[in-house]
Design a protein around this motif. Sequence first.
Motif, short mmCIF file in Angstrom:
data_model
loop_
_atom_site.label_atom_id
_atom_site.label_comp_id
_atom_site.label_asym_id
_atom_site.label_seq_id
_atom_site.Cartn_x
_atom_site.Cartn_y
_atom_site.Cartn_z
N LEU A 45 20.79 5.18 24.66
CA LEU A 45 21.42 5.16 23.34
C LEU A 45 20.37 5.15 22.23
O LEU A 45 20.55 5.78 21.18
N CYS A 46 19.27 4.46 22.46
CA CYS A 46 18.20 4.40 21.46
C CYS A 46 17.62 5.79 21.20
O CYS A 46 17.37 6.16 20.05
N ALA A 47 17.44 6.57 22.26
CA ALA A 47 16.93 7.94 22.10
C ALA A 47 17.92 8.80 21.32
O ALA A 47 17.54 9.52 20.40
N LEU A 48 19.20 8.72 21.67
CA LEU A 48 20.20 9.53 20.98
C LEU A 48 20.38 9.10 19.53
O LEU A 48 20.65 9.92 18.66
N ALA A 49 20.22 7.80 19.27
CA ALA A 49 20.37 7.30 17.91
C ALA A 49 19.30 7.87 16.98
O ALA A 49 19.48 7.87 15.75
N LYS A 50 18.20 8.36 17.53
CA LYS A 50 17.13 8.94 16.73
C LYS A 50 17.35 10.42 16.41
O LYS A 50 16.54 11.03 15.72
N VAL A 51 18.44 10.97 16.93
CA VAL A 51 18.76 12.38 16.68
C VAL A 51 19.67 12.43 15.46
O VAL A 51 20.86 12.14 15.54
N CYS A 116 14.74 8.28 29.28
CA CYS A 116 13.45 8.72 28.75
C CYS A 116 13.58 10.02 27.95
O CYS A 116 12.59 10.75 27.78
N LEU A 117 14.75 10.30 27.46
CA LEU A 117 15.00 11.53 26.69
C LEU A 117 14.19 11.55 25.41
O LEU A 117 14.13 10.57 24.67
N ASP A 118 13.58 12.71 25.11
CA ASP A 118 12.84 12.91 23.88
C ASP A 118 13.82 13.39 22.79
O ASP A 118 14.40 14.48 22.92
N PRO A 119 14.04 12.62 21.73
CA PRO A 119 14.97 13.04 20.68
C PRO A 119 14.64 14.40 20.09
O PRO A 119 15.53 15.15 19.70
N ALA A 120 13.36 14.74 20.03
CA ALA A 120 12.96 16.04 19.48
C ALA A 120 13.50 17.20 20.31
O ALA A 120 13.83 18.26 19.77
N LEU A 121 13.61 16.99 21.63
CA LEU A 121 14.17 18.03 22.48
C LEU A 121 15.64 18.27 22.15
O LEU A 121 16.13 19.40 22.20
N VAL A 122 16.36 17.20 21.84
CA VAL A 122 17.77 17.33 21.50
C VAL A 122 17.93 18.09 20.18
O VAL A 122 18.78 18.97 20.06
N SER A 123 17.10 17.75 19.21
CA SER A 123 17.15 18.47 17.93
C SER A 123 16.85 19.95 18.13
O SER A 123 17.50 20.82 17.53
N GLN A 124 15.86 20.25 18.96
CA GLN A 124 15.52 21.65 19.25
C GLN A 124 16.68 22.35 19.94
O GLN A 124 17.01 23.51 19.62
#
Length: 233
Positions: A45-51, A116-124
């Motif tokens: 959730l912390c990773a997704l919250a940064k998107v 361990c998801l990188d939020p930048a990958l989600v934005s991309q």
Amino acid sequence: MPVAADGKKRMIALIPAAGSGSRMVSATPKQYLDLAGKPLIWHTLCALAKVSELDRIVVVISPEDEWWESFDWREFKRLEVLRCGGASRAESVLNGLRALQGPDDWVLVHDAARPCLDPALVSQMIAELANHPVGGILAVPVADTLKLAQAGQHIAHTHPRDGLWQAQTPQMFRVAQLAHALAIGMGPDITDEASALEKLGLQPKLIMGSPWNLKVTYPQDLRLAELILAAGC
């Protein structure tokens, strides 16, 4: 829920978290196991919250879940919880989709056990797929040599790895289209959201993911995830 005020389709993260994680050999569901002092799903959730592109973050848990309320989730401002989880991942996703409004909105289904998801990958990913007719998934090309096993765990043959990719999440599709695909294609062959779309003859796009986007499946994976998070990968 209609289209957002600026005319753009909404982006919704959907996290199915109704499973027990039986391969972890634990009485506690996998998503609530301790990882670096927090429940595993907290890191997800912390990773997704940064998107910033995500309008909503929706977690689907089991109606009988006894663990969720034991933790404080107030820091996640866009978080919603649905107690409509099913007997399988696909059923939980479908139940969650049916609770969403806005059929043309995009939904990004992400494993609760990929902390361990990188939020930048989600934005991309969102940028690349925003105008795609189907949608797509994060994935990485298969690097290892693949062997097909026969009886007794002997090698039948080596399978060519050219063109093979290992699927990850998030997997991003339109709400109504994914719900339709899951509803008519539900079965043991639907192991991720993309496979349901493929069953309709559609071709989701592959978006380069990351080897650090680990799915915690076995007990030893918790230690590996902790190392990845500590390294800031």
